[in-house]
Every structure is written in C-alpha cells, then in structure tokens.
Design an enzyme around this catalytic site. Sequence first.
Site, PDB file in Angstrom:
ATOM      1  N   HIS A  88       0.869  -1.196  -0.024  1.00  0.00           N
ATOM      2  CA  HIS A  88       0.072   0.026  -0.097  1.00  0.00           C
ATOM      3  C   HIS A  88       0.797   1.293  -0.002  1.00  0.00           C
ATOM      4  O   HIS A  88       0.531   2.170  -0.845  1.00  0.00           O
ATOM      5  CB  HIS A  88      -0.994  -0.031   1.373  1.00  0.00           C
ATOM      6  CG  HIS A  88      -1.765   1.347   1.358  1.00  0.00           C
ATOM      7  ND1 HIS A  88      -1.506   2.222   2.243  1.00  0.00           N
ATOM      8  CD2 HIS A  88      -2.796   1.588   0.693  1.00  0.00           C
ATOM      9  CE1 HIS A  88      -2.141   3.306   2.182  1.00  0.00           C
ATOM     10  NE2 HIS A  88      -3.188   2.883   1.164  1.00  0.00           N
ATOM     11  N   GLU A 102       1.909   1.813  -3.442  1.00  0.00           N
ATOM     12  CA  GLU A 102       1.077   2.445  -4.329  1.00  0.00           C
ATOM     13  C   GLU A 102       0.965   4.093  -4.151  1.00  0.00           C
ATOM     14  O   GLU A 102       0.922   4.700  -5.282  1.00  0.00           O
ATOM     15  CB  GLU A 102      -0.469   1.854  -3.856  1.00  0.00           C
ATOM     16  CG  GLU A 102      -1.491   2.613  -4.607  1.00  0.00           C
ATOM     17  CD  GLU A 102      -2.616   2.670  -3.417  1.00  0.00           C
ATOM     18  OE1 GLU A 102      -3.352   3.750  -3.721  1.00  0.00           O
ATOM     19  OE2 GLU A 102      -3.016   1.964  -2.842  1.00  0.00           O
ATOM     20  N   HIS A 103       1.137   4.600  -3.318  1.00  0.00           N
ATOM     21  CA  HIS A 103       1.380   5.865  -2.867  1.00  0.00           C
ATOM     22  C   HIS A 103       2.589   6.450  -3.764  1.00  0.00           C
ATOM     23  O   HIS A 103       2.766   7.517  -4.156  1.00  0.00           O
ATOM     24  CB  HIS A 103       1.510   6.239  -1.444  1.00  0.00           C
ATOM     25  CG  HIS A 103       0.247   6.293  -0.720  1.00  0.00           C
ATOM     26  ND1 HIS A 103      -0.665   7.527  -0.598  1.00  0.00           N
ATOM     27  CD2 HIS A 103      -0.735   5.432  -0.384  1.00  0.00           C
ATOM     28  CE1 HIS A 103      -1.683   7.482   0.045  1.00  0.00           C
ATOM     29  NE2 HIS A 103      -1.740   6.023   0.136  1.00  0.00           N
ATOM     30  N   GLU A 158      -3.311   8.670   6.639  1.00  0.00           N
ATOM     31  CA  GLU A 158      -4.582   7.915   6.148  1.00  0.00           C
ATOM     32  C   GLU A 158      -4.931   6.866   7.154  1.00  0.00           C
ATOM     33  O   GLU A 158      -5.960   6.541   7.497  1.00  0.00           O
ATOM     34  CB  GLU A 158      -4.039   6.989   4.876  1.00  0.00           C
ATOM     35  CG  GLU A 158      -5.169   6.499   4.253  1.00  0.00           C
ATOM     36  CD  GLU A 158      -4.710   5.691   3.116  1.00  0.00           C
ATOM     37  OE1 GLU A 158      -5.726   4.997   2.476  1.00  0.00           O
ATOM     38  OE2 GLU A 158      -3.674   5.868   2.600  1.00  0.00           O
TER      39      GLU A 158
END
Length: 919
Positions: free
Chosen positions: A66, A69-70, A149
């Site tokens: 994840h 992904e950023h 987040e």
Amino acid sequence: MTAIPQDPQAQPAATPLPTIAFEKTTLANGLQLILVEDKRLPIVAVNLWYHVGPANETPGLAGFAHLFEHMMFNATRHVPRGMADRLLEGAGATDSNGGTGYDSTSYYDTVPSNQLELALWVHADRMGYLLDVLDQKALTNQQDVVRNERRQTVEDEPYGVVEEALAQALFPKNHPYHASIIGSHADIQNARLKDVRDFFERFYGPNNASLVIAGDIDKPKARALVEKYFGSLRRSPPVARPSIVTPPITSERRVVVRDRVELPRVFMGWLTPPAYHAGDAELALAAEILGGGKASRLYKKLVYERQIAQEVGASQNSYGLTSTFVIDVTARSGVEARELEAAVDAELALLREQGPTAREVERARNSLETALLSSIDKLGGDGLADQLNHYNQYTGDPGYLAKDLERLRRVTPADVQRAVRSYLGQQARAVVTGLPGKQVVNDPRAPKPPKAGSGDSGGINAPEPWRAQAPKAGPAPAFTLPQGASFRLANGLTLIHHYNPALPLVSTQLVVRSGSAAAPSALPGLAGFTAQMLEEGTATRSAPQIADEIAQLGAFLGTGTSADASIVSLLSLRSTFAPALDVLADIVQRPAFPVAEIERQRADRIGELIQQRDDPESVASVAGAGALYGSKHPKGYGQLGTEPAIRSATRDDLAGFWRRHYVPENAALVVSGDIAVGELKALVEARFGAWAGAVAPGGNPGVPSGTSARLIVVDHPEAGQTVLRVTSIGVARDTPDFASLQVMNGALGGMFSSRLNNNLRETKGYSYGVFSEFRYDRTPGPFVIAGSVQQNATGASVREIFREVKAMRDAALPPAELAAARDAQVLSLPGQFETNADIGASLAEIFLYGLPMDYYTRLPSQIASVTAAQVQEAARKHLDPERMIVVAVGDSKRILPQLKPLGLGAAELRDSDGQLIRQ
C-alpha cells in the site's frame, strides 16, 4: 453487450446472461492488454493492475504494498512531481486514483476519449521510469501521508481498530493477511529506500501487469498506443504466485478490543475457500441470506423482531490465498455483546440444521445479480474495467461475467447448507468484540529521516527522450449530455425519462421538493424520519412484506433526505421493473405509519445518533451547521435532527409532513435505463395517475442566526487527528456566479491538484487530503473547507488554509491554473453521466432547482467562458475570511494551545451532537 441464449427449461425466470465483448492480447514483454469498445459516452477507462499486494510482502514489511501504491504517484523520469495530476485533471479525468487489495494493486483514470494517449503516457512512465528519480524526500512525504490515512481511516474510524483485530485473530503472524493492508505506524515507518527499489524491480514489470482499456476507442489505434508507450519496457524477473498454506482454526479464538465508541459491536470471522473455488459462491449466497438487507435472517430476528441490534451485516470476502466469511452486529443501546452473540449463534445453528428455503436462495441470487450488473454500469473507477481486471486476475478470463452469474444460478439450498456446515462451525471461528473504552494505539513520533538521496542511482529502462513531451490531445469528441424528456401527468406529477438500453437495468428516483429545510424548527430531522417510515408499511403491505418483495425481485429500495429534497430510490432489473414500481408507488402514496413501526424506527434513529457521535467527521459537520445557522433554523442540524426531536415526534407529525409535502405537484419521477418512453408512460399513469393532494406549501426556512464565535471546538480526548472544517454561509443554487464559483473552487480545493490539497497533503504532509466545496441549496448553503490533519499540526493547518483563501482573493489565477480548473469542470462532464443513477441524479437536480431541460447542454460553454477576473471577483465576494468559522474536533487539551495564537477569539465549546455546551 450481447446475450447468450439459454435453455428455457433450465432457467425459466432468469434474465439472459450478458457477455462482454473484449479482446485480450499479450505484448512481447508480457503485459496483458484487454480492450473493450463501448460508445455510450466519449470517455475511456484506463485500468492497470499489478499482480502484487500484501500476499507478496516479505516478513517485516507489512503495509508495504500500500505504501508503494502511494509512491507510484510521485515523480518519474519524464513526469515531474504533481504534473500527472495537473495534466489529467485539466484534461477532464475523473476517478483518478489507485487501490491496494490483498492480492493486487490498481491504478486507474477515466479520461475523455481524445486524452487516452495522455493517460497511457503517465501510466507507462510510472511503470518504466519511477526509479530514475526516486529519492528519500518522496518516501518521507508519503510515509507521512499514509500514516495520516491510517489515523483517519482506521484509528479515528469507529470500530476501525476492532475490525483490524479480526484479521489478526484469523491469520497467524507470519501470514501476509495477518496485518491490515495499510500496516501499522511502525510498519509504515520501517520502509527504506532500498526496500522501495527492490519491490519495484521485483513486482512492477510489464509481465506482472494487466491493462484494461474500456470505452470510446478504436481497438487497432488503442493497441498501437499501448505498444508505443509500453512495448519497449523491460520485463521484471518472473513472479511466482504466492504459495502459502493457511492453517485452519481448530478452536474458537476470542479477542476484546476497546474503542472510542458507545455501542458494542461483535465481529465473527471464518476462513473459507479462495475466490472462485468450490464453496465461494455458496457462501456468498449464505452471506446474503444471513445479512443482506432487511429481508435477511439476522435483520428480521435481531433488528426487527427482538430489537437488540442497531445494524447487521454478513459478507464472503473472496481473496486469492484464503477467503474470509464475516458477520458483524452492532448492539442497540443497553444491549450487551454476549446477547448479540447468542442470537447470531441461534440463527447460524438454524441455517446449519435446516438450510435455507428455495425462495431465500432465489432472493439472494437475484440481489447479487442486480448488484453485479449495476457495478458494470460504470466504465471507470470500480466499474466495468476494474471488474474485467478482477476476473483476469482470479480466473484468467476477463469475460468471466456470464460464468460468474451462472455459478450463482447453479447453487441449490442443499449446497448452501453444506457450505455453512463445512466452513462456519463454532470452533472454526474468531470472535472479536469491540467495547467502549480507551483505545490503545501505537503511534510513535516519526524519526528523523535518513539523509536525502536517491539511493542506488539509475533506472531499469534506457532513456527515451521522446517521452519527455506530454502527448497532445486528439480531436475533441462531439458529445451531447443526456437531457431527458419531461412530461406532466394531469395531477401535476412530473415525469423525466432518459432511455439507456446498455444494460438490462432501470434506475428510478421519486423526488419530493421538500427536505430537512422544510421541517418545523421544533422538530429537526422530521423529513428524514418521515422518509424512513415509508418503507415500514402501507395499507396493504407490512414492513417485512415490502422488504421480502423487493429482495425477491432482485431490486434495491431506499429513502433519504437532503436540505431540499426527500427521495425514494429504486434500482431494478428491466424484467422486474413493473412489479418493483408497484411497491414504490404504494409506499409513496399509501404509507400507514403504524405505531409499532414508528417506535422501531424511533429507536433506530436514536441508535444512529449515538453512532454519529462516535464519528468525528459527522460531528464536525453537525457542529459546523449549528454554528452557521443556529438552533432555530432547520439547517442548523444534521439529517437525523436531535434526540429530543426524535423522541417527541408523533404519528400525527410524521403523517402530517407526508400529507403536506408528498403531493404530485411537488414531486417528480425520474427514470433512466432500459425502458422505452411509451411503456414507461403507461406504467406511471396506471400507478400514479390517481395520486391526489393539495399544492405543497411554499416556505422559507428563515434567516440564519448562527454564533458570533469564530472558533468551535468539540473535545474528543486522545484523538490522533483533528477533524477540521473552515466554513461560512455560501450561496443559493440560483446564484449568477455559479460557473465562476465552480472554477474558483476547483483551483482552491475542489481538485486533487488544488492549492489546499497540494499544500497540506503533498507539500506539508499534514493530512491525507483537504478539499473544499459549495453546497448549492435553494437558500444559501454552506461553503466548507474540510480535512483531517495531524494533531500536532492543527494550528499550522488552519494558518495555511487561511493563507490559501487570502491568496485566492488577492491575485488572479495564472493562465495555466485558470485553464486547468476551467477545463477540469468542462471536460469531466461526460464522466459524471456514466451510470443510470448518475443521470437520474443530474436530471433530478433540474426538477429540484427549476433549471431548464437543456441546462447541461448550455453549461459547458458557460464554464468555458469564465475569466480570471471573474474568478477573483467571485473569491472576493464569497470567500470572506472574517466570516469564516473554524470547527475543530479533537483532543482539546492539545489543539487549543495551537489555535489560540491565530486570533480567532475565544473558543466556543460544543458537544458531539454539535450543540452548545452551557458554561
């Protein structure tokens, strides 16, 4: 889309199975390309999946997929940081984002069809040239963003840490599904630049990816563009699919987690067969039977009959290594978790021992079929293109849709019973109970980052200078936005229709031009309470009968309110539209308001209010509304209203609101989908032609009488983030400045590449995201700047927000920024009409606000003509910092010292209902 002929004896009542016409090829470097031609709108969905997720993470790097992904949204060799977002938004892109699942990571954009090349240029440069410019600064920034987040979506989300604990209870520590996809703060912070490089080199080659392009394309030209941008990129080493054995659960596991919530919630989880393996479809149907809406067993028993649960849910979560079956039940106030658990166990035992009825299986299958078809009504985002990539990942066949529906249709009641007996045993589960209490979160301060640098220099692919130039747009496609045809029945009911035969679906909205703003000041929330009661019984149908009938038809029925409208929505298959419309017509025209059902829904709304208090985002919204409009104005509350108003509303109040406002002169039936206008008119005339009623009362909600305070604080002790709202009363929908305000707001905070988001997220790393918007009501609605920020950056964030507002007022937008904000509004319009529901919502707005039927035809030219001077004038006129109120929901002991130096005056304290605390 075509239909496969079926044996009429095998499927006598089934809708023909749809199939998607696609073309799948593989480039020489291993990239799989899947093309779908769909000419509904001049847009194209670009959807790129890498076959890597937490399932591929190495021990010690949980959450890394994840985080990576950023990283893919940072600079690449030919696309400087921030340029991709600016270019794509300026080109009219919608649904631009990425997502990480347990088994895959996706990146997607929906663009006007003449901008396909731009999207491919961006995605190819990420795949081929990320490492060339990767540096520590980018990694440090995204670690901050991802930790924000996590705070916002896990720790500050009610029951977020409880749900996270379920995966940890189901899977052993060395299993890749043990940790949440986002990882812990320590996991996120532990990532090193070398880890990023290694992960990219191992998993982000073209041979580990599949690209779906769906929409208004010419297949040979699209194929040639893909070859141009991706064809020269080097393969990565072969990636073996993870081979991990998930140990079974042989004795029940139990965990208790404390969270900042008022109502207990119980999660039960089981390990189940992987996606598309035997048992997966059977358990998907079992989940629908147990927890799929008001017709489900758990709802009927725990929510409706015994009234011990606020809400129930069940799902079969299908993954590549091992799936999970999860039941979640939230208690009503005063009910203990063990009582919920015993009630769920009784229903599970009944399903194991007796199995479901044939009617229950049919009902569940119909609902799942409609939901699946409606998901591909949309091209981009999580729609058609994403579904094809999903099928390709898990089955190897992008066109698996027909087979997917077929496997559901093969399941028998005995199959469901067998699967429940095999997989949902009491000793094979984990039970995680969330209880009110002090949340335990390990959120250490970020260490000083390593010295900035690019690590190992050099990329994977040879430089190609031609890539440095962004491709130019192709010829602008001609398009006409759906306009709809409007008719009026003799009784005054407006009928608005748009014919869309792309899928066998029909979306319907019955829109009443009275919402929460029409409620009496003493009974805020009465409009929502009234709308909620429509589904709870008519002269001829009880509440359970309504739920069963709708579910049996595979339809979805819902009610809701906004400031200006009460809405009854219906989604159905084409084949079941007529009987589903019967139900809608009945609940709108003949609600019975049974006393017993009123008491059930009263308790439900109080439970919703309790849950609203747990959600800091909702608390900030209602506190902001109260501060702006005051306690004597109906807009000074949320849609639920207040607990005293819920408790005091009588049957006469509810029936009276319905009688005054639910009249044909005050309503429109908006229908978009696979039904011709002649047939629709006949159906509507037969069902609504006799509807009578007086003219609805006019009415003005009155003059706002908000607070004089500039700073509102709601104390949420020990909250890791501060939820901010910077707000003022804005404008009405009929403002002559609408086009200028839309462009101005886009540049300020309406786009991902806006000034606010770029400052607070991308530059400072204070937030996961900050945005702004005008809510255009019939009377002036609020203007809001909203976001969640790091607790220790609360004061700095507010300071930066006001700095950006001032800058918008003080200087005209530079030409490039003006063009991007303007073009983003104009060129994205087709993407806002992707689905029948989207079309219906837009056409409903025409009715609600008295706009001309050709409004959307004229809107593009109005926005395109907005000048920099008009934008600045709109900002000066409508963004007055001295009239803006700051609402902060967080740990007051830590945030008040940061806010006091900002010169906002004394803080006004409000409670979690948004009401003033008398001191």
